[in-house]
Design a protein around this motif. Structure first.
Motif, PDB file in Angstrom:
ATOM      1  N   PHE A 148       3.103 -24.382  -3.839  1.00  0.00           N
ATOM      2  CA  PHE A 148       4.053 -23.346  -3.404  1.00  0.00           C
ATOM      3  C   PHE A 148       3.786 -22.039  -4.151  1.00  0.00           C
ATOM      4  CE2 PHE A 148       8.178 -21.243  -4.207  1.00  0.00           C
ATOM      5  CZ  PHE A 148       8.450 -20.851  -2.913  1.00  0.00           C
ATOM      6  N   LEU A 149       3.587 -22.156  -5.448  1.00  0.00           N
ATOM      7  CA  LEU A 149       3.360 -20.971  -6.273  1.00  0.00           C
ATOM      8  C   LEU A 149       2.089 -20.229  -5.821  1.00  0.00           C
ATOM      9  CD1 LEU A 149       4.815 -19.788  -8.782  1.00  0.00           C
ATOM     10  CD2 LEU A 149       2.923 -20.737 -10.126  1.00  0.00           C
ATOM     11  N   THR A 150       1.015 -20.998  -5.590  1.00  0.00           N
ATOM     12  CA  THR A 150      -0.247 -20.385  -5.176  1.00  0.00           C
ATOM     13  C   THR A 150      -0.081 -19.665  -3.836  1.00  0.00           C
ATOM     14  OG1 THR A 150      -1.277 -22.314  -6.167  1.00  0.00           O
ATOM     15  CG2 THR A 150      -2.700 -20.869  -4.870  1.00  0.00           C
ATOM     16  N   SER A 151       0.472 -20.384  -2.859  1.00  0.00           N
ATOM     17  CA  SER A 151       0.601 -19.803  -1.522  1.00  0.00           C
ATOM     18  C   SER A 151       1.504 -18.581  -1.541  1.00  0.00           C
ATOM     19  CB  SER A 151       1.175 -20.833  -0.553  1.00  0.00           C
ATOM     20  OG  SER A 151       0.309 -21.918  -0.476  1.00  0.00           O
ATOM     21  N   MET A 152       2.635 -18.705  -2.248  1.00  0.00           N
ATOM     22  CA  MET A 152       3.582 -17.595  -2.284  1.00  0.00           C
ATOM     23  C   MET A 152       2.930 -16.366  -2.895  1.00  0.00           C
ATOM     24  SD  MET A 152       6.063 -17.891  -0.643  1.00  0.00           S
ATOM     25  CE  MET A 152       7.524 -16.922  -0.742  1.00  0.00           C
ATOM     26  N   THR A 153       2.172 -16.585  -3.988  1.00  0.00           N
ATOM     27  CA  THR A 153       1.507 -15.455  -4.625  1.00  0.00           C
ATOM     28  C   THR A 153       0.595 -14.746  -3.630  1.00  0.00           C
ATOM     29  OG1 THR A 153       1.494 -16.789  -6.608  1.00  0.00           O
ATOM     30  CG2 THR A 153       0.140 -14.803  -6.633  1.00  0.00           C
ATOM     31  N   LEU A 154      -0.201 -15.529  -2.898  1.00  0.00           N
ATOM     32  CA  LEU A 154      -1.137 -14.936  -1.937  1.00  0.00           C
ATOM     33  C   LEU A 154      -0.391 -14.195  -0.831  1.00  0.00           C
ATOM     34  CD1 LEU A 154      -3.733 -17.839  -1.700  1.00  0.00           C
ATOM     35  CD2 LEU A 154      -4.122 -15.555  -2.632  1.00  0.00           C
ATOM     36  N   VAL A 155       0.663 -14.830  -0.300  1.00  0.00           N
ATOM     37  CA  VAL A 155       1.389 -14.226   0.819  1.00  0.00           C
ATOM     38  C   VAL A 155       2.093 -12.948   0.367  1.00  0.00           C
ATOM     39  CG1 VAL A 155       3.289 -14.528   2.443  1.00  0.00           C
ATOM     40  CG2 VAL A 155       1.661 -16.377   2.075  1.00  0.00           C
ATOM     41  N   VAL A 156       2.700 -12.996  -0.825  1.00  0.00           N
ATOM     42  CA  VAL A 156       3.405 -11.815  -1.322  1.00  0.00           C
ATOM     43  C   VAL A 156       2.410 -10.683  -1.563  1.00  0.00           C
ATOM     44  CG1 VAL A 156       4.661 -10.887  -3.319  1.00  0.00           C
ATOM     45  CG2 VAL A 156       5.385 -13.026  -2.285  1.00  0.00           C
ATOM     46  N   LEU A 157       1.251 -11.040  -2.083  1.00  0.00           N
ATOM     47  CA  LEU A 157       0.204 -10.036  -2.309  1.00  0.00           C
ATOM     48  C   LEU A 157      -0.186  -9.366  -0.986  1.00  0.00           C
ATOM     49  CD1 LEU A 157      -0.863  -9.698  -5.186  1.00  0.00           C
ATOM     50  CD2 LEU A 157      -2.981 -10.778  -4.434  1.00  0.00           C
ATOM     51  N   ALA A 158      -0.408 -10.195   0.028  1.00  0.00           N
ATOM     52  CA  ALA A 158      -0.775  -9.671   1.344  1.00  0.00           C
ATOM     53  C   ALA A 158       0.325  -8.753   1.874  1.00  0.00           C
ATOM     54  CB  ALA A 158      -1.010 -10.819   2.318  1.00  0.00           C
ATOM     55  N   GLN A 159       1.574  -9.214   1.713  1.00  0.00           N
ATOM     56  CA  GLN A 159       2.718  -8.449   2.199  1.00  0.00           C
ATOM     57  C   GLN A 159       2.808  -7.095   1.493  1.00  0.00           C
ATOM     58  OE1 GLN A 159       4.335  -9.600   4.747  1.00  0.00           O
ATOM     59  NE2 GLN A 159       5.556  -7.735   4.876  1.00  0.00           N
ATOM     60  N   LEU A 160       2.605  -7.100   0.184  1.00  0.00           N
ATOM     61  CA  LEU A 160       2.669  -5.857  -0.581  1.00  0.00           C
ATOM     62  C   LEU A 160       1.614  -4.872  -0.102  1.00  0.00           C
ATOM     63  CD1 LEU A 160       3.334  -7.043  -4.243  1.00  0.00           C
ATOM     64  CD2 LEU A 160       4.862  -5.758  -2.737  1.00  0.00           C
ATOM     65  N   LEU A 161       0.414  -5.389   0.153  1.00  0.00           N
ATOM     66  CA  LEU A 161      -0.664  -4.509   0.617  1.00  0.00           C
ATOM     67  C   LEU A 161      -0.327  -3.905   1.968  1.00  0.00           C
ATOM     68  CD1 LEU A 161      -3.674  -6.614  -0.532  1.00  0.00           C
ATOM     69  CD2 LEU A 161      -3.335  -4.204  -1.048  1.00  0.00           C
ATOM     70  N   LEU A 162       0.254  -4.733   2.849  1.00  0.00           N
ATOM     71  CA  LEU A 162       0.589  -4.224   4.181  1.00  0.00           C
ATOM     72  C   LEU A 162       1.753  -3.254   4.110  1.00  0.00           C
ATOM     73  CD1 LEU A 162       0.141  -7.475   6.263  1.00  0.00           C
ATOM     74  CD2 LEU A 162      -1.337  -5.480   6.211  1.00  0.00           C
ATOM     75  N   MET A 163       2.681  -3.502   3.188  1.00  0.00           N
ATOM     76  CA  MET A 163       3.830  -2.593   3.059  1.00  0.00           C
ATOM     77  C   MET A 163       3.399  -1.255   2.494  1.00  0.00           C
ATOM     78  SD  MET A 163       7.223  -4.840   2.279  1.00  0.00           S
ATOM     79  CE  MET A 163       7.517  -4.016   0.796  1.00  0.00           C
ATOM     80  N   LYS A 164       2.434  -1.276   1.595  1.00  0.00           N
ATOM     81  CA  LYS A 164       1.906  -0.048   1.036  1.00  0.00           C
ATOM     82  C   LYS A 164       1.357   0.827   2.157  1.00  0.00           C
ATOM     83  CE  LYS A 164      -1.533   1.240  -2.237  1.00  0.00           C
ATOM     84  NZ  LYS A 164      -2.775   0.684  -2.729  1.00  0.00           N
ATOM     85  N   ARG A 165       0.686   0.173   3.076  1.00  0.00           N
ATOM     86  CA  ARG A 165       0.131   0.885   4.229  1.00  0.00           C
ATOM     87  C   ARG A 165       1.239   1.561   5.034  1.00  0.00           C
ATOM     88  NH1 ARG A 165      -0.575  -0.066   9.650  1.00  0.00           N
ATOM     89  NH2 ARG A 165       0.926  -1.739   9.544  1.00  0.00           N
ATOM     90  N   LEU A 166       2.305   0.754   5.309  1.00  0.00           N
ATOM     91  CA  LEU A 166       3.424   1.303   6.076  1.00  0.00           C
ATOM     92  C   LEU A 166       4.104   2.422   5.311  1.00  0.00           C
ATOM     93  CD1 LEU A 166       5.049  -1.839   7.661  1.00  0.00           C
ATOM     94  CD2 LEU A 166       3.898   0.032   8.816  1.00  0.00           C
ATOM     95  N   GLY A 167       4.255   2.206   4.007  1.00  0.00           N
ATOM     96  CA  GLY A 167       4.921   3.205   3.174  1.00  0.00           C
ATOM     97  C   GLY A 167       4.249   4.551   3.295  1.00  0.00           C
ATOM     98  N   ARG A 168       2.913   4.529   3.276  1.00  0.00           N
ATOM     99  CA  ARG A 168       2.192   5.787   3.376  1.00  0.00           C
ATOM    100  C   ARG A 168       2.446   6.436   4.729  1.00  0.00           C
ATOM    101  NH1 ARG A 168      -3.819   5.091   2.229  1.00  0.00           N
ATOM    102  NH2 ARG A 168      -3.028   4.642   0.167  1.00  0.00           N
ATOM    103  N   LYS A 169       2.511   5.589   5.761  1.00  0.00           N
ATOM    104  CA  LYS A 169       2.749   6.103   7.093  1.00  0.00           C
ATOM    105  C   LYS A 169       4.123   6.773   7.180  1.00  0.00           C
ATOM    106  CE  LYS A 169       2.429   4.111  11.645  1.00  0.00           C
ATOM    107  NZ  LYS A 169       2.197   2.831  12.274  1.00  0.00           N
ATOM    108  N   TRP A 170       5.118   6.139   6.551  1.00  0.00           N
ATOM    109  CA  TRP A 170       6.470   6.711   6.625  1.00  0.00           C
ATOM    110  C   TRP A 170       6.571   8.019   5.850  1.00  0.00           C
ATOM    111  CZ3 TRP A 170       8.816   1.254   5.762  1.00  0.00           C
ATOM    112  CH2 TRP A 170       8.931   0.626   6.995  1.00  0.00           C
ATOM    113  N   ARG A 171       5.919   8.039   4.699  1.00  0.00           N
ATOM    114  CA  ARG A 171       5.955   9.280   3.922  1.00  0.00           C
ATOM    115  C   ARG A 171       5.354  10.434   4.706  1.00  0.00           C
ATOM    116  NH1 ARG A 171       4.516   6.475  -0.573  1.00  0.00           N
ATOM    117  NH2 ARG A 171       2.377   7.234  -0.539  1.00  0.00           N
ATOM    118  N   GLY A 172       4.369  10.086   5.535  1.00  0.00           N
ATOM    119  CA  GLY A 172       3.706  11.131   6.310  1.00  0.00           C
ATOM    120  C   GLY A 172       4.625  11.812   7.307  1.00  0.00           C
ATOM    121  N   ARG A 173       5.699  11.130   7.694  1.00  0.00           N
ATOM    122  CA  ARG A 173       6.568  11.707   8.728  1.00  0.00           C
ATOM    123  C   ARG A 173       7.509  12.757   8.206  1.00  0.00           C
ATOM    124  NH1 ARG A 173       7.357   6.181  11.859  1.00  0.00           N
ATOM    125  NH2 ARG A 173       5.323   6.196  12.786  1.00  0.00           N
TER     126      ARG A 173
END
Lengths: 361, 267
Positions: free
Chosen positions: B242-267
């Motif tokens: 659980f710990l391993t999978s969660m770490t990977l998924v959260v990492l992926a989520q953070l990277l994707l959110m960073k992408r969205l965050g930049r998009k929102w700031r652009g508006r």
């Protein structure tokens, strides 16, 4: 005149069934500032993209500096383009953006840096060279885009509506930057735009395109005063267009009868005119006089005011003749006080015969 | 949203119920993994790390962990590579049968896992390559390519279409433009895809169980332990997974959110 730097010979571009550019023939000479202008979908951007190698012509040949370019891929040409979206690389800083073209040409890092610095200075963006492009203002980004394109020292620069995203006051400022740059560098600029003011303000020659074809090529003033056809007359500026039949021709004057009466137009000798044929003439809105009393003149129309458009020093008045034909009059704002603007048909438009331009039949 | 407090509290309540359904069993498993008693019952015994000590000295667990990690790493790299190529083909080209191509590329997750697993087993057996680490990697790659492709495609949809052409225009060949423009632009999505495909592979049971043979992955090992008897070391292994999978998924989520965050700031 010297050899053209760019030659389009019977160039046609089709996308499936859609013909974007039809039998285009155009020569562009070294050191010229040429604007290609037209409404959206007229083929002007496709023409530019073919010059950059981003589209391959379906028929015909494109020559660049005497060499046939049809199948030459974009990266093998020195035809840098300033894009409508600017297309700055978001993950590179300003200096790296400017250096990109040099890097692709295999130029060593220290020389790249030197040459980029020269252009960063020239475009007055040196202070931002290590900044991210996202953090710059619209005008600064524009300068980065120009520096990035010009740093490779091309003979020709292509511009695709680069000013369309800027605020009005910045547009004027960048127009000055561009014309000065072009004069100083002495290279060819090919500038695509839908804006008449941009094209006329900067270009030595304007190419007007409509529906994939060239409608007229000429100096801005010639196009403005003597539109070659109805499309150009309608697209360019504020023109009043009147159609009728030629009633009589005497020396250098033709009389044209219309639903609003008979008007006289000065014609040149090379215009082939016959009595009885359909004819269209154009009077630029700034050449029309507007008075409250009926003047003693050849060409007079009574009309009423519909609306007015105020843009600072110049006012455009929209008027309507008795039979519903719309006329536009442009005059200096300070003359507005001399006229009593009424909507009861008691305003009079008049113009000398020499101000009217008969469209080629 | 409805401004009335009652609706708001019902909404929060609903969220709480959903989350408790998802997380309570996992929390229970983690709690029992530190419980000294053999049977998972309340009241609990004392705090103990005895089950972790057991798994750390168990060579079966070590072998399975090693297999799982190798499979997850190889799967994530291969699936992300193929996913990127597929997404780029979709972004860049228009061709005959493109919608069919996309539908096929996104199909694997819609096939019931058991059918997929059986088909894989039959196919690998026919080719004589079943029961190897590589067969698990191949099967997991097929399963995870659609995830990789979807994530990278999302990112490529955001790119200014003039960007790549601008690179060509400045003298970049198509390869160089992909390396210098498309890859750096897709980097967050590529890393997110590596994390997510690794997590999916690490967790996957059904297909691995069919094709792994003697090269058991962690989920297969857990299944074998729990079918035999009640053994609290499963809780310890489970917590680790659980710990391993969660770490990977959260990492992926953070990277994707960073992408969205930049998009929102652009508006």
């Amino acid at each position: 005149m010297s050899q053209p730097i760019v030659q389009f010979l019977d160039v046609t571009k089709r996308f499936g069934d859609f013909v974007a550019v039809k039998n285009l023939n155009l020569d562009i000479y070294p050191g010229e500032f040429v604007a290609i202008m037209g409404p959206s979908g007229c083929g002007k951007t496709t023409t530019l993209r073919m010059l950059a190698g981003l589209e391959v012509p379906s028929d015909g040949d494109i020559f660049l500096d005497g060499e046939i370019m049809n199948e030459v891929s974009p990266h093998e040409r020195d035809t840098p383009l300033v894009w409508q979206s600017l297309a700055l690389f978001p993950f590179l800083n300003v200096r790296e953006n400017v250096e990109f073209g040099l890097k692709m040409r295999g130029i060593q890092a220290d020389e790249r840096c030197l040459r980029a610095a020269k252009w960063l200075e020239r475009m007055e963006i040196k202070a931002f060279s290590e900044r991210n492009v996202d953090s710059l203002s619209g005008g600064q980004r524009q300068r980065v885009a120009l520096a990035r394109a010009l740093v490779i020292e091309p003979k020709i620069l292509l511009l695709d509506e680069p000013l369309s995203a800027l605020d009005a006051h910045l547009v004027i400022r960048m127009q000055q930057v561009l014309t000065r740059l072009q004069r100083e560098l002495g290279i060819t600029f090919v500038y695509v735009t839908h804006s008449q003011s941009e094209a006329f303000a900067m270009a030595d020659r304007v190419v007007i395109m409509g529906d994939g074809e060239i409608a007229q090529v000429g100096r801005p003033r010639d196009i403005y005063r003597e539109p070659g056809n109805r499309f150009v007359a309608e697209f360019v500026g504020r023109n009043n267009i009147v159609t009728g039949k030629i009633e009589s021709v005497a020396q250098n004057t033709a009389a044209i009868s219309t639903s609003m009466g008979v008007f006289t137009v000065t014609v040149t000798e090379d215009q082939r005119i016959q009595v009885g044929i359909d004819a269209t003439f154009v009077i630029a809105a700034d050449l029309v006089r507007l008075t409250n009393t009926k003047p003693e003149a050849d060409n007079v129309i009574a009309c009423s005011l519909i609306s007015e458009e105020f843009v600072g020093s110049v006012v455009t008045l929209f008027l309507e003749s008795v039979d519903g034909h719309e006329f536009k009059v442009q005059l200096q704002e300070r003359y507005l006080a001399e006229i009593d603007l009424k909507s009861d048909g008691s305003l009079f438009l008049s113009w000398p015969s020499a101000s009217a331009h008969l469209l080629p039949v | 949203m409805d401004p009335r407090p009652i609706t708001k509290w019902m909404f929060y309540g609903y969220i709480a119920i959903v989350f408790s359904f998802i997380f309570l069993p996992i929390i229970a498993s983690v709690v029992f993994s530190f419980n000294s008693q053999r049977f998972p019952t309340v009241p609990l015994g004392t705090f103990s790390t005895v089950w972790y000590e057991t798994i750390l000295t168990d060579s079966d667990v070590w072998d399975a962990a090693k297999t799982s990690i190798i499979v997850a790493l190889c799967t994530s790299v291969i699936a992300t590579f193929i996913g990127f190529c597929t997404a780029y083909a979709d972004y860049r080209y228009r061709f005959f049968g493109k919608s069919g191509f996309l539908a096929l590329a996104l199909l694997p997750p819609t096939i019931p896992l058991i059918i997929m697993a059986l088909a894989m087993l039959a196919w690998f057996a026919r080719m004589g390559i079943s029961g190897q680490v590589w067969s698990v990697i191949a099967a997991h790659t097929v399963l995870t390519i659609p995830f990789a492709m979807a994530i990278i495609r999302l990112r490529l949809n955001d790119i200014d279409p003039q960007l790549e052409a601008a690179a060509w225009n400045l003298g970049a060949t198509e390869w160089v433009a992909v390396r210098n423009i498309i890859l750096p632009f897709s980097k967050p999505a590529i890393i997110a895809s590596l994390c997510l495909t690794a997590a999916v592979s690490f967790d996957e049971f059904a297909v691995a169980w069919f094709v792994a043979g003697l090269n058991k992955t962690i989920p297969v090992l857990i299944m074998e332990i729990v079918t035999g008897n009640i053994d609290p070391q499963v809780n310890a292994i489970g917590s680790f997974v659980f710990l391993t999978s969660m770490t990977l998924v959260v990492l992926a989520q953070l990277l994707l959110m960073k992408r969205l965050g930049r998009k929102w700031r652009g508006r």
